[in-house]
Design an enzyme around this catalytic site. Structure first.
Site, short mmCIF file in Angstrom:
data_model
loop_
_atom_site.label_atom_id
_atom_site.label_comp_id
_atom_site.label_asym_id
_atom_site.label_seq_id
_atom_site.Cartn_x
_atom_site.Cartn_y
_atom_site.Cartn_z
N GLU A 176 0.82 -1.06 0.04
CA GLU A 176 0.00 -0.16 -0.18
C GLU A 176 0.76 1.27 -0.03
OE1 GLU A 176 -2.98 -0.12 -0.66
OE2 GLU A 176 -3.70 -2.14 -0.31
N GLY A 177 2.05 1.17 -0.73
CA GLY A 177 3.02 2.29 -0.86
C GLY A 177 3.93 2.35 0.46
#
Length: 580
Positions: A433-434
Protein backbone atom coordinates in the site's frame (compact mmCIF):
# COMPACT_ATOMS: atom_id res chain seq x y z
CA UNK A 1 -2.63 -17.42 20.98
CA UNK A 2 -4.97 -16.14 23.68
CA UNK A 3 -5.98 -12.69 22.43
CA UNK A 4 -8.41 -10.46 24.29
CA UNK A 5 -9.38 -7.09 22.87
CA UNK A 6 -8.35 -4.17 25.12
CA UNK A 7 -11.96 -3.09 25.56
CA UNK A 8 -11.45 -0.80 28.55
CA UNK A 9 -8.91 1.29 26.67
CA UNK A 10 -11.08 1.36 23.55
CA UNK A 11 -14.12 2.43 25.54
CA UNK A 12 -12.07 5.11 27.31
CA UNK A 13 -11.01 6.57 23.96
CA UNK A 14 -14.50 6.62 22.50
CA UNK A 15 -16.45 7.81 25.51
CA UNK A 16 -14.04 10.06 27.38
CA UNK A 17 -11.17 11.19 25.16
CA UNK A 18 -12.94 11.80 21.84
CA UNK A 19 -16.54 12.05 23.13
CA UNK A 20 -17.82 10.06 20.19
CA UNK A 21 -21.49 10.36 21.04
CA UNK A 22 -21.42 14.16 20.92
CA UNK A 23 -19.43 14.02 17.67
CA UNK A 24 -21.99 11.68 16.12
CA UNK A 25 -24.80 13.98 17.24
CA UNK A 26 -23.30 16.73 15.04
CA UNK A 27 -23.54 14.48 11.98
CA UNK A 28 -27.13 13.94 10.78
CA UNK A 29 -26.19 10.71 9.01
CA UNK A 30 -24.73 9.34 12.25
CA UNK A 31 -27.10 10.81 14.83
CA UNK A 32 -29.85 8.29 14.19
CA UNK A 33 -27.54 5.43 13.21
CA UNK A 34 -25.62 4.86 16.44
CA UNK A 35 -25.40 5.76 20.10
CA UNK A 36 -22.80 4.90 22.70
CA UNK A 37 -24.61 1.87 24.13
CA UNK A 38 -24.82 0.40 20.64
CA UNK A 39 -21.15 1.14 20.02
CA UNK A 40 -20.17 -0.61 23.24
CA UNK A 41 -22.28 -3.64 22.30
CA UNK A 42 -20.60 -3.72 18.87
CA UNK A 43 -17.15 -3.67 20.47
CA UNK A 44 -18.15 -6.44 22.87
CA UNK A 45 -19.35 -8.62 20.00
CA UNK A 46 -16.23 -7.84 17.97
CA UNK A 47 -14.08 -8.84 20.93
CA UNK A 48 -15.90 -12.15 21.27
CA UNK A 49 -15.61 -12.94 17.56
CA UNK A 50 -11.92 -12.13 17.33
CA UNK A 51 -10.92 -13.97 20.50
CA UNK A 52 -13.11 -17.05 20.09
CA UNK A 53 -13.31 -17.54 16.32
CA UNK A 54 -10.47 -15.75 14.52
CA UNK A 55 -7.50 -15.96 16.91
CA UNK A 56 -7.72 -19.78 17.26
CA UNK A 57 -7.20 -20.28 13.51
CA UNK A 58 -4.24 -17.89 13.28
CA UNK A 59 -1.31 -20.17 14.03
CA UNK A 60 -2.77 -23.29 12.33
CA UNK A 61 -3.42 -21.10 9.29
CA UNK A 62 0.20 -19.98 9.28
CA UNK A 63 1.42 -23.59 9.55
CA UNK A 64 -0.84 -24.86 6.77
CA UNK A 65 -0.85 -21.83 4.47
CA UNK A 66 -2.77 -21.25 1.26
CA UNK A 67 -2.53 -24.00 -1.35
CA UNK A 68 -3.04 -24.12 -5.11
CA UNK A 69 -3.70 -27.35 -6.99
CA UNK A 70 -4.70 -27.50 -10.64
CA UNK A 71 -5.47 -23.79 -10.54
CA UNK A 72 -7.78 -24.08 -7.52
CA UNK A 73 -6.81 -21.96 -4.48
CA UNK A 74 -7.72 -23.28 -1.02
CA UNK A 75 -7.44 -21.41 2.27
CA UNK A 76 -6.39 -23.21 5.48
CA UNK A 77 -8.74 -25.39 7.48
CA UNK A 78 -11.27 -23.36 9.43
CA UNK A 79 -10.93 -20.20 7.37
CA UNK A 80 -14.03 -20.76 5.28
CA UNK A 81 -16.23 -21.44 8.30
CA UNK A 82 -14.81 -18.45 10.21
CA UNK A 83 -15.28 -16.18 7.20
CA UNK A 84 -18.89 -17.28 6.73
CA UNK A 85 -19.66 -16.46 10.37
CA UNK A 86 -17.83 -13.16 10.03
CA UNK A 87 -19.77 -12.24 6.89
CA UNK A 88 -23.16 -13.41 8.18
CA UNK A 89 -22.68 -11.23 11.25
CA UNK A 90 -22.42 -8.14 9.02
CA UNK A 91 -18.79 -7.24 9.62
CA UNK A 92 -17.76 -7.00 5.94
CA UNK A 93 -20.26 -4.20 5.31
CA UNK A 94 -19.63 -2.52 8.67
CA UNK A 95 -18.89 0.91 7.18
CA UNK A 96 -20.80 0.42 3.91
CA UNK A 97 -23.58 2.51 2.42
CA UNK A 98 -26.92 1.49 4.05
CA UNK A 99 -28.70 2.13 0.75
CA UNK A 100 -27.03 -1.02 -0.59
CA UNK A 101 -27.05 -3.15 2.52
CA UNK A 102 -24.10 -1.75 4.47
CA UNK A 103 -24.30 -0.96 8.18
CA UNK A 104 -23.13 2.64 7.78
CA UNK A 105 -21.11 2.63 10.98
CA UNK A 106 -18.59 5.41 11.76
CA UNK A 107 -14.91 4.92 10.95
CA UNK A 108 -13.79 5.97 14.43
CA UNK A 109 -15.55 2.84 15.69
CA UNK A 110 -14.44 0.77 12.72
CA UNK A 111 -10.73 1.35 13.36
CA UNK A 112 -11.06 -0.34 16.75
CA UNK A 113 -12.66 -3.44 15.27
CA UNK A 114 -9.99 -3.51 12.56
CA UNK A 115 -7.33 -3.51 15.25
CA UNK A 116 -9.02 -6.48 16.92
CA UNK A 117 -9.02 -8.39 13.64
CA UNK A 118 -5.35 -7.71 12.90
CA UNK A 119 -4.39 -8.66 16.46
CA UNK A 120 -6.27 -11.93 16.10
CA UNK A 121 -4.97 -12.79 12.60
CA UNK A 122 -3.26 -10.58 10.05
CA UNK A 123 -3.98 -12.97 7.20
CA UNK A 124 -7.68 -13.37 7.95
CA UNK A 125 -8.21 -9.61 8.35
CA UNK A 126 -6.83 -8.87 4.88
CA UNK A 127 -9.64 -10.64 3.02
CA UNK A 128 -12.35 -8.34 4.36
CA UNK A 129 -10.11 -5.25 4.29
CA UNK A 130 -9.63 -5.50 0.53
CA UNK A 131 -13.34 -6.20 0.05
CA UNK A 132 -14.29 -3.07 1.98
CA UNK A 133 -11.82 -1.07 -0.09
CA UNK A 134 -13.20 -2.33 -3.38
CA UNK A 135 -16.72 -1.55 -2.24
CA UNK A 136 -15.71 1.98 -1.24
CA UNK A 137 -14.20 2.58 -4.67
CA UNK A 138 -17.33 1.36 -6.45
CA UNK A 139 -19.57 3.36 -4.11
CA UNK A 140 -17.60 6.51 -4.93
CA UNK A 141 -17.06 6.09 -8.68
CA UNK A 142 -19.34 3.34 -9.98
CA UNK A 143 -22.51 3.91 -11.97
CA UNK A 144 -25.85 3.38 -10.27
CA UNK A 145 -26.14 0.06 -12.10
CA UNK A 146 -22.68 -1.04 -10.92
CA UNK A 147 -23.44 -0.07 -7.34
CA UNK A 148 -26.76 -1.90 -7.35
CA UNK A 149 -25.17 -5.00 -8.88
CA UNK A 150 -22.00 -5.29 -6.82
CA UNK A 151 -22.32 -3.49 -3.50
CA UNK A 152 -25.00 -5.65 -1.81
CA UNK A 153 -23.01 -8.82 -2.52
CA UNK A 154 -19.73 -7.24 -1.38
CA UNK A 155 -21.26 -5.89 1.82
CA UNK A 156 -22.84 -9.23 2.61
CA UNK A 157 -19.53 -11.00 2.07
CA UNK A 158 -21.05 -13.34 -0.53
CA UNK A 159 -18.50 -11.85 -2.92
CA UNK A 160 -15.07 -10.49 -2.04
CA UNK A 161 -12.98 -7.76 -3.65
CA UNK A 162 -9.38 -7.40 -4.83
CA UNK A 163 -7.25 -4.52 -6.06
CA UNK A 164 -5.12 -5.35 -9.11
CA UNK A 165 -2.49 -2.69 -9.69
CA UNK A 166 1.04 -4.10 -9.46
CA UNK A 167 2.85 -5.75 -12.36
CA UNK A 168 6.39 -7.16 -12.53
CA UNK A 169 7.71 -3.92 -14.04
CA UNK A 170 5.25 -1.56 -12.27
CA UNK A 171 5.26 -1.30 -8.49
CA UNK A 172 5.49 2.04 -6.70
CA UNK A 173 5.56 3.71 -10.11
CA UNK A 174 2.48 2.53 -11.97
CA UNK A 175 3.20 4.40 -15.19
CA UNK A 176 4.69 1.27 -16.90
CA UNK A 177 1.46 -0.77 -16.47
CA UNK A 178 0.95 -2.89 -19.60
CA UNK A 179 -2.38 -4.61 -18.97
CA UNK A 180 -4.64 -3.75 -21.90
CA UNK A 181 -8.34 -2.93 -22.15
CA UNK A 182 -9.78 -3.16 -25.66
CA UNK A 183 -13.32 -2.97 -26.98
CA UNK A 184 -14.57 -6.11 -28.73
CA UNK A 185 -17.11 -6.37 -31.56
CA UNK A 186 -19.95 -6.21 -29.01
CA UNK A 187 -18.71 -2.99 -27.47
CA UNK A 188 -17.46 -4.72 -24.30
CA UNK A 189 -14.08 -4.14 -22.75
CA UNK A 190 -11.70 -7.10 -22.80
CA UNK A 191 -8.91 -7.06 -20.23
CA UNK A 192 -5.60 -8.82 -20.95
CA UNK A 193 -2.48 -8.85 -18.80
CA UNK A 194 -0.80 -10.16 -15.65
CA UNK A 195 -0.82 -8.70 -12.15
CA UNK A 196 1.36 -9.75 -9.20
CA UNK A 197 1.17 -9.49 -5.39
CA UNK A 198 -2.64 -9.48 -5.48
CA UNK A 199 -3.99 -9.95 -1.95
CA UNK A 200 -7.10 -12.12 -1.97
CA UNK A 201 -6.78 -12.55 -5.73
CA UNK A 202 -8.26 -16.04 -5.60
CA UNK A 203 -9.55 -18.27 -2.79
CA UNK A 204 -12.46 -20.45 -1.70
CA UNK A 205 -14.08 -18.12 0.85
CA UNK A 206 -16.73 -16.62 -1.44
CA UNK A 207 -18.61 -17.58 -4.59
CA UNK A 208 -17.20 -14.71 -6.67
CA UNK A 209 -14.23 -12.32 -6.52
CA UNK A 210 -14.61 -8.80 -7.89
CA UNK A 211 -11.33 -7.43 -9.23
CA UNK A 212 -10.66 -3.72 -9.68
CA UNK A 213 -8.03 -3.68 -12.41
CA UNK A 214 -5.85 -0.86 -13.67
CA UNK A 215 -5.43 -1.18 -17.43
CA UNK A 216 -4.59 0.94 -20.43
CA UNK A 217 -6.93 1.78 -23.32
CA UNK A 218 -5.44 1.69 -26.84
CA UNK A 219 -5.49 5.47 -27.31
CA UNK A 220 -4.50 6.31 -23.73
CA UNK A 221 -1.79 8.88 -22.94
CA UNK A 222 1.54 7.50 -21.82
CA UNK A 223 2.36 7.14 -18.16
CA UNK A 224 0.07 6.99 -15.15
CA UNK A 225 -2.31 9.55 -16.66
CA UNK A 226 -3.31 6.93 -19.21
CA UNK A 227 -4.59 4.34 -16.74
CA UNK A 228 -8.25 3.45 -16.45
CA UNK A 229 -10.04 1.36 -13.84
CA UNK A 230 -12.21 -1.64 -14.65
CA UNK A 231 -14.39 -3.91 -12.56
CA UNK A 232 -13.65 -7.49 -13.63
CA UNK A 233 -15.44 -10.36 -11.81
CA UNK A 234 -13.96 -13.84 -11.64
CA UNK A 235 -17.32 -15.16 -12.82
CA UNK A 236 -19.47 -13.08 -15.11
CA UNK A 237 -22.46 -11.49 -13.42
CA UNK A 238 -25.85 -11.40 -15.13
CA UNK A 239 -28.15 -8.39 -14.93
CA UNK A 240 -30.18 -10.04 -12.17
CA UNK A 241 -27.06 -10.72 -10.09
CA UNK A 242 -26.87 -14.43 -10.91
CA UNK A 243 -23.46 -15.85 -11.74
CA UNK A 244 -22.59 -16.82 -15.27
CA UNK A 245 -19.59 -18.54 -16.81
CA UNK A 246 -15.92 -18.12 -15.89
CA UNK A 247 -14.55 -14.80 -17.07
CA UNK A 248 -10.96 -15.48 -18.11
CA UNK A 249 -9.58 -14.56 -14.66
CA UNK A 250 -7.19 -17.18 -13.29
CA UNK A 251 -4.57 -17.53 -10.59
CA UNK A 252 -1.21 -18.54 -12.02
CA UNK A 253 0.53 -19.10 -8.70
CA UNK A 254 0.64 -18.22 -5.01
CA UNK A 255 3.55 -16.05 -3.90
CA UNK A 256 6.01 -17.68 -1.47
CA UNK A 257 6.25 -15.15 1.34
CA UNK A 258 7.98 -14.41 4.63
CA UNK A 259 4.68 -14.12 6.49
CA UNK A 260 0.88 -13.87 6.21
CA UNK A 261 0.96 -17.45 4.92
CA UNK A 262 -2.83 -17.83 5.15
CA UNK A 263 -3.43 -14.79 2.94
CA UNK A 264 -3.76 -15.67 -0.74
CA UNK A 265 -1.21 -13.42 -2.42
CA UNK A 266 -1.64 -14.26 -6.09
CA UNK A 267 -0.24 -13.86 -9.56
CA UNK A 268 -3.37 -13.14 -11.58
CA UNK A 269 -3.84 -13.62 -15.31
CA UNK A 270 -6.53 -11.81 -17.30
CA UNK A 271 -7.11 -13.46 -20.67
CA UNK A 272 -9.66 -11.35 -22.55
CA UNK A 273 -11.75 -11.04 -19.39
CA UNK A 274 -14.89 -8.92 -19.67
CA UNK A 275 -14.73 -5.72 -17.65
CA UNK A 276 -16.67 -2.50 -17.17
CA UNK A 277 -15.12 0.94 -16.94
CA UNK A 278 -15.33 2.47 -13.46
CA UNK A 279 -15.44 6.25 -13.49
CA UNK A 280 -13.85 8.14 -16.37
CA UNK A 281 -11.41 6.82 -18.93
CA UNK A 282 -7.78 7.61 -18.10
CA UNK A 283 -8.79 8.53 -14.54
CA UNK A 284 -8.16 5.15 -12.99
CA UNK A 285 -5.65 6.31 -10.40
CA UNK A 286 -8.02 9.02 -9.26
CA UNK A 287 -10.71 6.41 -8.68
CA UNK A 288 -8.32 3.97 -7.05
CA UNK A 289 -6.90 6.53 -4.67
CA UNK A 290 -10.34 7.31 -3.30
CA UNK A 291 -9.98 4.15 -1.28
CA UNK A 292 -6.31 4.63 -0.46
CA UNK A 293 -6.87 6.79 2.63
CA UNK A 294 -8.92 3.96 4.11
CA UNK A 295 -6.64 1.18 2.92
CA UNK A 296 -3.46 2.85 4.12
CA UNK A 297 -4.99 3.58 7.50
CA UNK A 298 -6.08 -0.05 7.66
CA UNK A 299 -2.56 -1.28 6.94
CA UNK A 300 -1.24 1.07 9.58
CA UNK A 301 -3.65 -0.54 12.00
CA UNK A 302 -2.13 -3.89 11.05
CA UNK A 303 1.02 -2.59 12.77
CA UNK A 304 -0.98 -1.53 15.84
CA UNK A 305 -2.76 -4.88 15.99
CA UNK A 306 0.50 -6.81 15.93
CA UNK A 307 2.00 -4.58 18.61
CA UNK A 308 -0.99 -5.16 20.88
CA UNK A 309 -1.01 -8.91 20.30
CA UNK A 310 2.71 -9.08 20.99
CA UNK A 311 2.34 -7.03 24.15
CA UNK A 312 -0.33 -9.35 25.50
CA UNK A 313 1.78 -12.41 24.83
CA UNK A 314 4.95 -10.90 26.29
CA UNK A 315 3.30 -9.40 29.38
CA UNK A 316 1.68 -12.73 30.21
CA UNK A 317 4.98 -14.55 29.75
CA UNK A 318 6.89 -12.01 31.85
CA UNK A 319 4.58 -12.61 34.80
CA UNK A 320 4.96 -16.39 34.61
CA UNK A 321 8.60 -16.91 33.62
CA UNK A 322 10.97 -16.98 36.60
CA UNK A 323 14.60 -15.94 36.25
CA UNK A 324 16.86 -14.99 39.16
CA UNK A 325 16.18 -14.71 42.88
CA UNK A 326 14.92 -12.01 45.19
CA UNK A 327 16.69 -10.93 48.37
CA UNK A 328 14.76 -13.56 50.30
CA UNK A 329 15.82 -16.30 47.89
CA UNK A 330 12.43 -16.62 46.23
CA UNK A 331 12.16 -16.97 42.46
CA UNK A 332 11.69 -13.72 40.55
CA UNK A 333 9.42 -13.41 37.51
CA UNK A 334 11.25 -11.64 34.71
CA UNK A 335 8.75 -8.80 35.02
CA UNK A 336 10.83 -7.71 38.03
CA UNK A 337 13.80 -6.90 35.81
CA UNK A 338 14.16 -3.33 34.60
CA UNK A 339 15.01 -4.19 31.01
CA UNK A 340 11.94 -6.38 30.62
CA UNK A 341 9.82 -3.57 32.01
CA UNK A 342 11.48 -1.18 29.54
CA UNK A 343 10.48 -3.39 26.61
CA UNK A 344 6.91 -3.90 27.79
CA UNK A 345 6.34 -0.26 28.68
CA UNK A 346 7.80 0.91 25.36
CA UNK A 347 5.36 -1.35 23.54
CA UNK A 348 2.39 -0.26 25.66
CA UNK A 349 3.17 3.48 25.59
CA UNK A 350 3.53 3.45 21.80
CA UNK A 351 0.56 1.21 21.10
CA UNK A 352 -1.88 3.12 23.29
CA UNK A 353 -0.85 6.46 21.78
CA UNK A 354 -1.21 4.90 18.32
CA UNK A 355 -4.67 3.61 19.13
CA UNK A 356 -5.71 7.12 20.14
CA UNK A 357 -4.33 8.51 16.87
CA UNK A 358 -6.22 5.85 14.90
CA UNK A 359 -9.50 6.90 16.52
CA UNK A 360 -8.71 10.59 15.96
CA UNK A 361 -7.96 9.89 12.29
CA UNK A 362 -11.14 7.82 11.98
CA UNK A 363 -13.07 10.79 13.35
CA UNK A 364 -11.58 13.04 10.68
CA UNK A 365 -12.61 10.55 7.99
CA UNK A 366 -16.14 10.59 9.39
CA UNK A 367 -16.17 14.37 9.29
CA UNK A 368 -15.10 14.38 5.65
CA UNK A 369 -18.17 12.28 4.80
CA UNK A 370 -20.78 13.45 7.27
CA UNK A 371 -19.56 16.61 9.01
CA UNK A 372 -21.29 19.92 8.44
CA UNK A 373 -18.96 22.90 8.21
CA UNK A 374 -15.93 20.82 9.15
CA UNK A 375 -15.32 18.88 5.97
CA UNK A 376 -12.55 21.02 4.50
CA UNK A 377 -10.36 21.07 7.62
CA UNK A 378 -11.03 17.38 8.23
CA UNK A 379 -10.04 16.50 4.67
CA UNK A 380 -6.77 18.39 5.09
CA UNK A 381 -6.06 16.58 8.36
CA UNK A 382 -6.82 13.23 6.73
CA UNK A 383 -4.31 13.98 3.99
CA UNK A 384 -1.69 14.74 6.63
CA UNK A 385 -2.44 11.93 9.06
CA UNK A 386 -2.94 8.95 6.74
CA UNK A 387 0.67 8.72 5.47
CA UNK A 388 1.86 9.32 9.04
CA UNK A 389 -0.36 6.54 10.40
CA UNK A 390 0.51 4.09 7.66
CA UNK A 391 4.26 4.50 8.05
CA UNK A 392 4.64 5.23 11.75
CA UNK A 393 2.20 2.56 12.95
CA UNK A 394 3.89 -0.09 10.85
CA UNK A 395 7.47 0.92 11.64
CA UNK A 396 6.63 0.84 15.34
CA UNK A 397 4.55 -2.30 14.85
CA UNK A 398 7.69 -4.14 13.79
CA UNK A 399 9.72 -2.59 16.61
CA UNK A 400 7.12 -3.55 19.21
CA UNK A 401 6.71 -7.06 17.84
CA UNK A 402 10.48 -7.56 18.03
CA UNK A 403 10.48 -6.23 21.60
CA UNK A 404 7.79 -8.74 22.50
CA UNK A 405 9.83 -11.52 20.92
CA UNK A 406 12.86 -10.34 22.90
CA UNK A 407 10.95 -10.66 26.17
CA UNK A 408 10.59 -14.38 25.43
CA UNK A 409 14.33 -14.77 24.91
CA UNK A 410 15.20 -17.99 23.08
CA UNK A 411 11.61 -19.16 23.36
CA UNK A 412 10.60 -16.22 21.17
CA UNK A 413 12.62 -17.56 18.27
CA UNK A 414 10.90 -20.93 18.10
CA UNK A 415 7.50 -21.41 16.55
CA UNK A 416 5.65 -22.91 19.51
CA UNK A 417 5.21 -19.60 21.34
CA UNK A 418 3.67 -17.88 18.31
CA UNK A 419 5.39 -14.54 18.80
CA UNK A 420 7.80 -15.12 15.90
CA UNK A 421 4.81 -15.25 13.56
CA UNK A 422 3.94 -11.67 14.49
CA UNK A 423 7.41 -10.53 13.44
CA UNK A 424 7.05 -12.28 10.09
CA UNK A 425 3.49 -11.13 9.51
CA UNK A 426 3.90 -7.46 10.40
CA UNK A 427 6.97 -6.96 8.20
CA UNK A 428 4.95 -6.64 4.99
CA UNK A 429 2.95 -3.72 6.37
CA UNK A 430 5.93 -1.39 5.90
CA UNK A 431 6.03 -2.32 2.22
CA UNK A 432 2.60 -2.72 0.66
CA UNK A 433 0.00 0.00 0.00
CA UNK A 434 2.91 2.34 -0.71
CA UNK A 435 6.26 1.80 0.99
CA UNK A 436 6.95 3.80 4.12
CA UNK A 437 9.59 5.84 2.33
CA UNK A 438 6.96 6.94 -0.19
CA UNK A 439 4.58 7.79 2.66
CA UNK A 440 7.30 9.99 4.19
CA UNK A 441 7.89 11.82 0.89
CA UNK A 442 4.15 12.40 0.56
CA UNK A 443 3.86 13.64 4.14
CA UNK A 444 6.71 16.16 4.01
CA UNK A 445 6.64 17.22 0.36
CA UNK A 446 2.93 17.26 -0.40
CA UNK A 447 1.22 17.76 2.94
CA UNK A 448 3.50 19.72 5.31
CA UNK A 449 5.60 22.02 3.12
CA UNK A 450 2.90 23.59 0.87
CA UNK A 451 1.24 26.83 1.99
CA UNK A 452 3.80 27.47 4.74
CA UNK A 453 2.77 24.43 6.73
CA UNK A 454 -0.93 25.35 6.85
CA UNK A 455 -2.11 21.78 7.37
CA UNK A 456 0.36 21.08 10.16
CA UNK A 457 -0.88 24.26 11.81
CA UNK A 458 -4.30 22.60 12.09
CA UNK A 459 -2.68 20.11 14.46
CA UNK A 460 -1.15 23.02 16.38
CA UNK A 461 -4.68 24.35 16.87
CA UNK A 462 -5.72 20.92 18.14
CA UNK A 463 -2.77 21.02 20.53
CA UNK A 464 -3.72 24.43 21.90
CA UNK A 465 -7.33 23.42 22.52
CA UNK A 466 -6.07 20.29 24.28
CA UNK A 467 -3.64 22.24 26.45
CA UNK A 468 -6.45 24.55 27.54
CA UNK A 469 -8.09 21.56 29.26
CA UNK A 470 -4.91 19.97 30.61
CA UNK A 471 -4.27 19.70 34.36
CA UNK A 472 -1.31 21.82 35.49
CA UNK A 473 0.72 18.74 36.45
CA UNK A 474 1.38 18.14 32.76
CA UNK A 475 2.52 21.67 31.88
CA UNK A 476 6.12 20.58 31.28
CA UNK A 477 5.03 17.89 28.81
CA UNK A 478 2.71 20.35 27.05
CA UNK A 479 5.59 22.80 26.64
CA UNK A 480 7.74 20.10 25.09
CA UNK A 481 5.08 19.26 22.52
CA UNK A 482 4.47 22.93 21.72
CA UNK A 483 8.19 23.31 21.08
CA UNK A 484 8.24 20.14 18.99
CA UNK A 485 5.52 21.36 16.64
CA UNK A 486 7.29 24.69 16.26
CA UNK A 487 10.49 22.84 15.42
CA UNK A 488 8.67 20.68 12.86
CA UNK A 489 7.31 23.75 11.08
CA UNK A 490 10.73 25.42 11.05
CA UNK A 491 12.44 22.27 9.79
CA UNK A 492 9.95 21.80 6.94
CA UNK A 493 10.49 25.36 5.73
CA UNK A 494 14.28 25.07 6.10
CA UNK A 495 14.32 21.94 3.94
CA UNK A 496 12.02 23.58 1.40
CA UNK A 497 14.33 26.59 1.11
CA UNK A 498 17.43 24.46 0.60
CA UNK A 499 19.44 25.00 -2.58
CA UNK A 500 19.01 21.28 -3.17
CA UNK A 501 15.39 21.04 -2.03
CA UNK A 502 14.50 17.85 -3.92
CA UNK A 503 17.51 15.95 -2.59
CA UNK A 504 17.00 17.42 0.88
CA UNK A 505 13.38 16.23 0.86
CA UNK A 506 14.34 12.76 -0.29
CA UNK A 507 17.10 12.37 2.28
CA UNK A 508 15.18 13.85 5.21
CA UNK A 509 11.63 12.57 4.75
CA UNK A 510 11.72 9.36 6.81
CA UNK A 511 13.46 11.00 9.77
CA UNK A 512 11.02 13.90 9.53
CA UNK A 513 8.06 11.52 9.57
CA UNK A 514 9.40 9.78 12.65
CA UNK A 515 9.99 13.06 14.45
CA UNK A 516 6.45 14.13 13.62
CA UNK A 517 5.14 10.76 14.75
CA UNK A 518 6.60 11.15 18.23
CA UNK A 519 5.27 14.71 18.46
CA UNK A 520 1.77 13.61 17.46
CA UNK A 521 1.93 10.71 19.91
CA UNK A 522 2.81 13.29 22.54
CA UNK A 523 -0.30 15.22 21.55
CA UNK A 524 -2.38 12.05 21.90
CA UNK A 525 -0.99 11.47 25.40
CA UNK A 526 -1.90 15.04 26.31
CA UNK A 527 -5.43 14.50 25.00
CA UNK A 528 -5.77 11.38 27.11
CA UNK A 529 -4.37 13.19 30.16
CA UNK A 530 -7.19 15.75 30.03
CA UNK A 531 -9.62 13.00 31.10
CA UNK A 532 -7.53 10.65 33.23
CA UNK A 533 -9.81 11.48 36.14
CA UNK A 534 -12.79 10.11 34.17
CA UNK A 535 -11.26 6.65 33.97
CA UNK A 536 -11.52 3.96 36.62
CA UNK A 537 -8.60 4.14 39.11
CA UNK A 538 -6.60 1.22 37.71
CA UNK A 539 -6.81 2.51 34.14
CA UNK A 540 -5.97 6.05 35.23
CA UNK A 541 -2.92 4.83 37.18
CA UNK A 542 -1.71 2.74 34.23
CA UNK A 543 -2.11 5.66 31.83
CA UNK A 544 -0.24 8.00 34.17
CA UNK A 545 2.71 5.61 34.45
CA UNK A 546 2.84 5.04 30.69
CA UNK A 547 2.61 8.75 29.89
CA UNK A 548 5.52 9.52 32.21
CA UNK A 549 7.50 6.70 30.60
CA UNK A 550 6.71 8.01 27.11
CA UNK A 551 8.02 11.49 27.81
CA UNK A 552 11.06 10.35 29.79
CA UNK A 553 12.25 7.35 27.80
CA UNK A 554 10.72 7.57 24.30
CA UNK A 555 10.07 11.19 23.36
CA UNK A 556 13.81 12.08 23.33
CA UNK A 557 13.89 10.22 20.01
CA UNK A 558 12.19 13.30 18.53
CA UNK A 559 15.33 15.43 18.81
CA UNK A 560 17.54 12.76 17.25
CA UNK A 561 15.26 12.28 14.25
CA UNK A 562 14.86 16.00 13.62
CA UNK A 563 18.61 16.57 13.86
CA UNK A 564 19.15 13.75 11.37
CA UNK A 565 16.56 15.22 9.00
CA UNK A 566 18.33 18.59 9.05
CA UNK A 567 21.83 17.22 8.48
CA UNK A 568 23.73 18.33 5.38
CA UNK A 569 22.24 16.63 2.33
CA UNK A 570 25.75 16.11 0.94
CA UNK A 571 26.38 13.56 3.71
CA UNK A 572 23.80 11.32 2.01
CA UNK A 573 24.21 12.33 -1.62
CA UNK A 574 27.97 12.82 -1.75
CA UNK A 575 29.16 9.21 -1.85
CA UNK A 576 29.88 8.17 -5.48
CA UNK A 577 27.77 5.36 -6.89
CA UNK A 578 30.82 3.18 -7.58
CA UNK A 579 31.57 3.06 -3.84
CA UNK A 580 28.31 1.29 -3.09
Amino acid sequence: MNYHAPLKDMQFLLKDVFKAESEWAKMPAMADAIEMDTAMAILDEGARLTSEVIAPINRPGDEQGVRILDGVVTTPDGYKEAYQLYAQSGWVGFGGDPQYGGMGMPKMLGVLFEEMCYSASNAFALYSSLTAGAALCLASHGTEAQKALYLPKLYSGEWTGAMDMTEPQAGSDLSPVRTKAELDENGQYRITGTKIFITGGDHDLAENIIHLVLARLPDAPAGSRGLSLFVVPKYQVKADGALGEANGVTCGSIEHKMGIQASATCVMHFDGARGELVGQANRGLHAMFTMMNYERLSIGIQGLGCAEAGYQMAASYAKERNQGQGKDGSALPILAHGDVRRMLMTNAALTEAGRALAVFTGLQLDKTKFGEGEQSAAQSLVGLLVPLCKAFFTDLGLECSVLSQQVFGGHGYIRETGVEQLVRDVRIAQIYEGTNGIQALDLLGRKVQPHDGAVLKLLVQELESTCAELPAQWDTEASRIRQAFGDLLDAAMTLKASDEAADALNSAAVDYLHAMGYAVYGLMWLKMATVFDHAEPALSARKTHLMRFFFARIFPRFDAHLASALSDVEITKGMPADLF
